[in-house]
Design an enzyme around this catalytic site. Structure first.
Site, PDB file in Angstrom:
ATOM      1  N   GLY A 231     -18.916   1.177  -9.480  1.00  0.00           N
ATOM      2  CA  GLY A 231     -19.615   2.013  -8.502  1.00  0.00           C
ATOM      3  C   GLY A 231     -21.086   1.645  -8.412  1.00  0.00           C
ATOM      4  CG  ASP A 259     -20.888  -7.135   4.611  1.00  0.00           C
ATOM      5  OD1 ASP A 259     -21.966  -7.189   3.993  1.00  0.00           O
ATOM      6  OD2 ASP A 259     -20.201  -8.130   4.868  1.00  0.00           O
ATOM      7  CB  SER A 298     -11.328  -4.832   5.083  1.00  0.00           C
ATOM      8  OG  SER A 298     -12.735  -5.037   4.994  1.00  0.00           O
TER       9      SER A 298
HETATM   10  O1  RIB Z   1     -20.194  -9.997   2.846  1.00  0.00           O
HETATM   11  C1  RIB Z   1     -19.078 -10.709   3.316  1.00  0.00           C
HETATM   12  C2  RIB Z   1     -19.508 -11.681   4.349  1.00  0.00           C
HETATM   13  O2  RIB Z   1     -20.379 -12.620   3.736  1.00  0.00           O
HETATM   14  C3  RIB Z   1     -18.384 -12.498   4.930  1.00  0.00           C
HETATM   15  O3  RIB Z   1     -17.825 -11.923   6.083  1.00  0.00           O
HETATM   16  C4  RIB Z   1     -19.025 -13.855   5.153  1.00  0.00           C
HETATM   17  O4  RIB Z   1     -19.119 -14.209   6.491  1.00  0.00           O
HETATM   18  C5  RIB Z   1     -20.398 -13.775   4.513  1.00  0.00           C
HETATM   19  O5  RIB Z   1     -21.390 -13.588   5.441  1.00  0.00           O
END
Ligand code: RIB
Length: 318
Positions: A231, A259, A298
């Site tokens: 975490g 992300d 995802s």
């Molecule tokens: O954080 C994942 C991403 O890092 C991927 O989608 C890849 O393109 C890189 O930018």
């Protein structure tokens, strides 16, 4: 976190990369000079900027714009479709005369990944006067480091001047000038990245999280340090440190989970949530992303995140 009066602009503006990911599943990491045979390969939309913009937009219809660049090629078209389908405004994305960014992603049976990014069009991300206005009119600007650092620095300065919250996801690791960090409100950084920053700025290599966080708080007021399966830890001036746990999951693919975390964090901050509240929603969203293959595909919906937060469990795929 201080919230700007609602402006006519976007709630969230993301400044960052857009890549097409070639993802291969490998039985284990190859040693230098060795070949391994991948069981499978797939192409997914990705790139930290595009992924984070989509995650923000999907987090409950948050008006989101992306400042990025891609090529006038099929990959650029794939990315345009991906971000637009999530409702992200792409008018500030430049179409440039070099290939769209690309990432080669190796994923092992535990879902961990190793990524090589071919920068391509991402090197051409820049800020026009119109982009600077977009930043000034937004509530939260979110950036990462797959685009030129001077561009991120200008975005942060424009955000600061306008009273817009600036969130920096310090990934991948890069040298970060103090002039950039002084304009960062919330720093999201991995444990490894945090160690690099402490080394860069203070010449110290703390091994424990408490010392690391204390060091980073000399640079920025709010730090969210992500620790993979353990975490994250939220550290803010004058407040107790908070640990936020990931939900119980069997990870399939870590790609895009970080992300998702950052996009949802920015979206919730733009709604007026505290950093702690935003981190809890971001963690639930990232936990769901871990259970799905690919980066872009995802990213969960707001409804799935709400269910995960309410039940503490990963909801079944819609
Ligand atoms: O954080 C994942 C991403 O890092 C991927 O989608 C890849 O393109 C890189 O930018």
């Amino acid at each position: 976190m201080a919230q700007k009066t609602p402006a006519g602009g976007f709630q969230v503006v993301v400044v960052g990369s857009a890549n097409v990911d070639l993802e291969v599943r490998v039985p284990r990491w190859p040693d230098p000079g060795e070949s391994v045979v991948a069981s499978d390969s797939e192409r997914f939309p990705g790139g930290k900027g595009a992924n984070q913009a989509v995650a923000a937009a999907k987090a409950g219809g948050v008006p989101t714009a992306l400042i990025s660049a891609w090529g006038a090629d099929a990959d650029g078209g794939l990315l345009e479709d991906f971000v637009s389908a999530a409702g992200v405004d792409t008018r500030a994305v430049r179409t440039v005369d070099c290939p769209t960014g690309m990432a080669i992603v190796m994923v092992d049976p535990q879902g961990a990944n190793v990524i090589t990014v071919v920068t391509g069009a991402n090197a051409r991300v820049d800020l026009s006067d119109g982009d600077l206005e977009l930043i000034a009119d937004s509530r939260v600007v979110l950036a990462q480091l797959e685009v030129p650092v001077p561009v991120v620095e200008r975005a942060a300065a424009a955000a600061k001047a306008a009273g817009t919250i600036f969130v920096l996801n310090a990934a991948p690791t890069a040298n970060l000038p103090p002039e950039l960090l002084k304009n960062v409100d919330v720093l999201v950084v991995s444990q490894l990245g945090a160690r690099e920053l402490a080394a860069q700025h203070f010449g110290m290599y703390p091994s424990d999280d408490a010392s690391l966080l204390r060091a980073l708080q000399r640079l920025v007021p709010s730090v969210v340090m992500t620790r993979g399966g353990e975490g994250s830890v939220v550290a803010q001036a004058g407040q107790d440190t908070e640990v936020v746990r990931v939900l119980p999951v069997e990870p399939v693919d870590h790609t895009g989970a970080g992300d998702t975390f950052n996009g949802v964090l920015a979206a919730r901050l733009s709604d007026g949530a505290t950093v702690g509240e935003a981190t809890r929603a971001a963690t639930a969203a990232a936990s769901i992303a871990l259970t799905r293959p690919g980066a872009g595909p995802s990213i969960p919906t707001a409804r799935e995140v709400a269910l995960a937060l309410a039940t503490g469990q990963i909801p079944p795929a819609a």
